[in-house]
Enzyme design. Structure first.
Site, PDB file in Angstrom:
ATOM      1  N   ARG A 484       0.822  -1.203   0.000  1.00 24.06           N
ATOM      2  CA  ARG A 484       0.000   0.000   0.000  1.00 24.06           C
ATOM      3  C   ARG A 484       0.866   1.268   0.000  1.00 24.06           C
ATOM      4  O   ARG A 484       2.094   1.198  -0.136  1.00 24.06           O
ATOM      5  CB  ARG A 484      -0.956  -0.016   1.188  1.00 24.06           C
ATOM      6  N   GLU A 486       2.445   3.026   1.927  1.00 30.95           N
ATOM      7  CA  GLU A 486       3.127   3.163   3.213  1.00 30.95           C
ATOM      8  C   GLU A 486       4.543   2.616   3.059  1.00 30.95           C
ATOM      9  O   GLU A 486       5.471   3.376   2.829  1.00 30.95           O
ATOM     10  CB  GLU A 486       2.354   2.436   4.303  1.00 30.95           C
ATOM     11  N   GLU A 760      -1.250  -8.429   8.942  1.00 32.52           N
ATOM     12  CA  GLU A 760      -1.139  -7.307   9.874  1.00 32.52           C
ATOM     13  C   GLU A 760      -2.105  -7.462  11.045  1.00 32.52           C
ATOM     14  O   GLU A 760      -1.785  -7.105  12.181  1.00 32.52           O
ATOM     15  CB  GLU A 760      -1.437  -6.004   9.136  1.00 32.52           C
TER      16      GLU A 760
END
Length: 913
Positions: A484, A486, A760
């Site tokens: 993503r 990030e 996650e």
């Protein structure tokens, strides 16, 4: 009862035939034949190979030469015979090393059985620039005004060679990501260079051997530069040009001729550039757009006419920021072919590679000029079998390739990477076939050092997922996720996983490099940012468990590799962090407000579900516990470095914190404030529970687990230590029950749901096959994979006795739900192995201890009838204790066997909560 200590040197009358030792596996700064190191005192290591048991090194001799053979005229350092058992991290102490110079070295060893090796095969290390003054090249930049989305920059320079070449090197780095070319061929096999550092303070350069690529007469050096981390969009705040708005290149060729002269070809104002190449768009998050019709044939060959290319500007940057290669190179490591090609219910053409990975897809295609193929990337499909990218947030993660036409075209991107298992393909001319698509796995090229296997296939799959989570996120820095918008170096994630990471792969140089960036990004008051490199700029905020990376990771690396240098290098940073917390906590020794993330992503039931405790842990308890732990580790590090004043100072601070913790958070009956699993785990792991209350506190922890029907409720900070604390307090069976739990929340729930990496969140995909919050739901996020540490150390039983495994502890904890478990680890001394198997009512424990080390082997539940390699072991005072029988052995392989009695579990307290 006292454990049994048996010395097999005396017990076994028949040993292996005497064999001279062999010195092999030579490394310099953990690397095999490194090129471009910027160390004036590099450290040398070797391994000893022998089939002779109980081998210890008694002496060594190192010689270093500027050429082969090792003639006295070329020898720059010869230690002579040194009486020492040191075979790792032996510091070069010869004359000052010259820059850009190759040095060869050999070692011979003597063992404790009066045998000497021959000289080892030669190894080498090659220095880099060593000093900013060694750089004569200029930084070059395009003259165009920078914009947010621009094509990749192309640069070239023609030069001549007219003498016999002995050697040639290219020294290069960039603002952005670069690829170097020489006479039309790609230089080196590294990708995504120069990697990601805190560019305002540290920028790595690479060194390449270009000798085979040069030719007599005219030559051309060229480069392509993409945005990369330096100036591309980075972070979830959509930042652009965080470290600079302009791409730039620094390149210096040094060609050494047979007559002793040296020619330099430097980047300077004579270079030419263009932005009209085929890479029309690129970004770490967005992917790459490539128009093959815009390729410039022969652009890096001597026959090319570059009169249409623009001249460049030269720029001045501080070359003191340049550092030689410190991390391990990022490379294309392996390739995967599709396991399935299909259409979704809505007609999307999807390819499944069977594994969530980090890298890109190589495309092979035939078609007409102007046709454009679009490739999108995703980790998962939704419950209906449709392509799912909502969790990528703003990251486009797409490849757009426009064909040039006229034959077979092969393409793979240059300046991006994606996290994916599936790709969605549109615009492809013809049917999709496996021949057309190959997934290329990309990560830092760290040697795999550990293996684990057991009798349970789901646990083996969990180990597979742990390893692939590390592959996917150890890409020059330890990232939180690869898919993503990030992909940042979250400090807490790296901290909790570092011990497991060091088992799976050789991570010492990888993490040492990143820890230097942690120190570089440290705030003036000693606080540590949430991510490193720090692009979030969160007003100097520090959070417990995240900031503690400054202390925990260096200490962990010292334990695994016996590397004092990382402690010395990071000590100022370690101390600054603890001193920061000392000031913030004040005289009460409680760090109020220090835990901004708490026990991140801990399990909790629904917001209105009051049928069970929600697992919440008081953040001040968390902060104070980590404050204590880092103070304790800093004291120990000071002791290793011989700083007795700091050793006492921080030991005293730890003692005061412990008093405050007990007073504020532990009741006289052993309950921990908030009564959460993480509260008990941290207090017990960090030594904060008084001895008289440890049994009660551990029992309350087990009560909580049992009340949840053998489910955990921990998050990022409690999970890594949960099973360890259970084992260390006599509840190994409870740890096994947690490990084997298949329903949510558990480690095996994602495995059951088809995960190929660590998630996650415990419920990234819910039981009804819908997804957790799309704003934060990575399916490749290694933190919870930290349970691997318990699997290796306790389940299979391989532990550190002395730093670097100079002394090994073998102490397996078998469980009747398994029939075997086995672990191997390539220590700095050689491979260590621990494995156990229950067969026909007997326990077999097989161990391997590398030369130049010793070990204590605990045989669980053994009392009598012990055999080693099929021979009965007899000795006086054969006593059993709570753990079994402990045997002291030297190097070699041993198989112990004895009648097996199942380990009994302690009973947890049943006191009502």
């Amino acid at each position: 009862m006292k454990p049994l200590f048996l010395y097999f040197l005396f017990i076994l009358p028949v040993m292996c035939m005497a064999q001279n030792p062999v010195a092999e596996g030579l490394t310099c700064e953990y690397m095999v034949n490194p090129v471009g190191i910027d160390m004036v005192h590099p450290r040398l290591s070797w391994k000893i190979s022998t089939t002779q048991r109980n081998t210890l090194q008694q002496a060594y001799n190192i010689r270093v030469s500027m050429g082969i053979p090792f003639a006295s005229a070329k020898t720059v350092w010869n230690t002579g015979k040194v009486s020492s058992d040191s075979s790792i991290m032996v510091t070069y102490k010869g004359p000052a090393l010259k820059p850009a110079t190759r040095y060869y070295w050999q070692v011979k060893v003597w063992d404790n059985q009066h045998h000497a090796s021959t000289w080892s095969k030669p190894a080498y290390f090659e220095t880099g620039m060593l000093s900013p003054a060694d750089w004569t090249a200029n930084w070059v930049q395009p003259r165009e005004e920078p914009q947010r989305k621009m094509p990749a920059l192309m640069l070239r320079k023609q030069f001549a060679v007219h003498k016999k070449i002995i050697s040639a090197r290219a020294y290069a780095t960039a603002h952005g990501l670069y690829e170097l070319y020489l006479n039309g061929k790609r230089v080196g096999d590294q990708v995504l260079t120069p990697g990601w550092t805190e560019y305002k303070k540290r920028l790595q350069y690479q060194v390449y051997d270009i000798t085979p690529l040069l030719q007599q007469g005219d030559n051309v050096i060229g480069a392509m530069i993409g945005d990369g981390w330096f100036r591309g969009t980075i972070g979830y705040a959509n930042q652009w040009g965080f470290w600079g708005k302009k791409q730039a290149l620094l390149c210096q060729l040094q060609i050494t001729y047979a007559d002793g002269t040296v020619q330099r070809v430097n980047s300077d104002g004579s270079w030419k550039s263009t932005l009209n190449g085929p890479i029309t768009g690129n970004g770490i998050y967005d992917g790459e757009t490539y128009d093959a019709r815009k390729e410039i044939p022969g652009w890096c060959n001597k026959a090319f006419n570059d009169t249409g290319w623009a001249t460049v500007d030269t720029a001045t940057f501080d070359n003191k920021l340049l550092v030689g290669v410190e991390s391990v190179p990022v490379r294309k490591i392996q390739e995967l072919k599709p396991i399935a090609i299909f259409k979704s219910p809505k007609g999307t053409q999807i390819i499944d590679f069977g594994q969530n990975l980090t890298g890109w897809v190589r495309l092979k295609v035939n078609g007409h000029a102007g046709q454009t193929i679009n490739i999108r990337h995703a980790e998962v499909l939704d419950k209906f079998g449709e392509f799912y990218t909502a969790n990528l947030r703003s990251a486009t993660a797409a490849i757009n390739y426009t064909l040039r036409g006229g034959g077979t075209e092969v393409f793979e991107p240059h300046f991006t990477f994606m996290g994916f298992r599936y790709i969605a393909v549109s615009g492809f001319p013809g049917d999709l076939t496996p021949e057309n698509f190959t997934a290329v796995v990309v990560h830092s090229d760290m040697p795999v050092t550990g293996t684990f296997t057991c009798s349970d296939t789901m646990i083996n799959k969990l180990q597979h997922n742990i390893l692939w989570g590390q592959k996917g996120n150890f890409l020059d820095i330890p990232t939180d996720c690869p898919q993503r918008d990030e992909r940042l170096g979250w400090t807490g994630d790296a901290q909790v996983f570092s011990r497991t990471a060091a088992f799976n792969m050789q991570v010492a140089p990888f993490l040492a490099k990143w820890m230097k960036d942690v120190a570089a990004d440290q705030f003036p008051d000693g606080g540590v940012p949430f991510v490193v490199p720090d692009i979030l700029q969160t007003n100097q905020a520090t959070s417990a468990g995240w900031g503690d990376v400054a202390v925990i990771v260096p200490w962990t690396m010292y334990q695994v590799y016996a590397d004092k240098n990382i402690l010395q290098t990071q000590y100022t940073s370690m101390k600054a962090y603890v001193d920061c917390i000392v000031r913030r906590a004040g005289s009460k020794y409680i760090w109020h407000g220090g835990s901004l993330f708490g026990d991140w992503l801990f399990y909790r039931p629904g917001i209105y579900d009051f049928s069970e405790p929600n697992g919440y842990t008081n953040p001040d308890l968390i902060a104070t516990a980590f404050y204590a732990y880092s103070s304790k580790l800093l004291s120990q590090a000071a002791g290793v470095l011989g700083n007795t004043a700091d050793e006492k100072k921080y030991a005293d601070i730890y003692a005061e914190i412990k008093k405050a913790f007990v007073h504020n958070y532990i009741t006289p009956t052993g309950r921990i404030f908030a009564d959460s699993q993480t509260g008990y785990v941290l207090a017990l792991k960090f030594g904060l529970v008084p001895d008289s209350l440890k049994a009660k506190a551990a029992s309350y922890l087990v009560d909580d687990i049992r009340s949840r029907k053998n489910h955990l409720s921990t998050g990022f900070l409690g999970t890594p230590y949960l099973c360890q604390v259970l084992s260390q307090n006599g509840y190994s069976n409870v740890a096994y029950d947690l490990l084997l739990q298949k329903s949510y929340p558990s480690w095996l729930y994602p495995v059951k749901m088809g995960a190929t990496t660590i998630w996650e969140r415990w419920d990234g995909i819910k039981t009804d096959s819908t997804f957790q919050d799309k704003s934060m739901n990575s399916f490749n996020h290694y933190s919870y994979g930290a349970v691997g540490d318990w699997m290796y150390q306790q389940m299979a039983g391989l532990q550190i006795g002395k730093p670097g495994y100079k002394h090994v502890i073998i102490k397996p904890e078998p469980n009747p739900k398994f029939t075997f478990a086995k672990v191997t680890f390539e220590t700095m001394y050689g491979q260590a192995q621990s494995g156990w198997e229950v067969k026909d009512g007997n326990m077999q424990v097989h161990v391997k201890i590398p030369p130049n080390t010793t070990a204590d082997v605990t045989l669980p539940q053994a009392s009598s009838g012990v055999k080693v390699d099929g021979q009965p072991v007899t000795a006086n005072n054969l006593h059993s204790n709570d753990d079994g029988v402990t045997v002291n052995v030297g190097s070699g392989e041993y198989t112990f066997s004895y009648p097996w009695v199942e380990i009994k579990e302690k009973k947890a307290l049943t006191t009502a909560k």
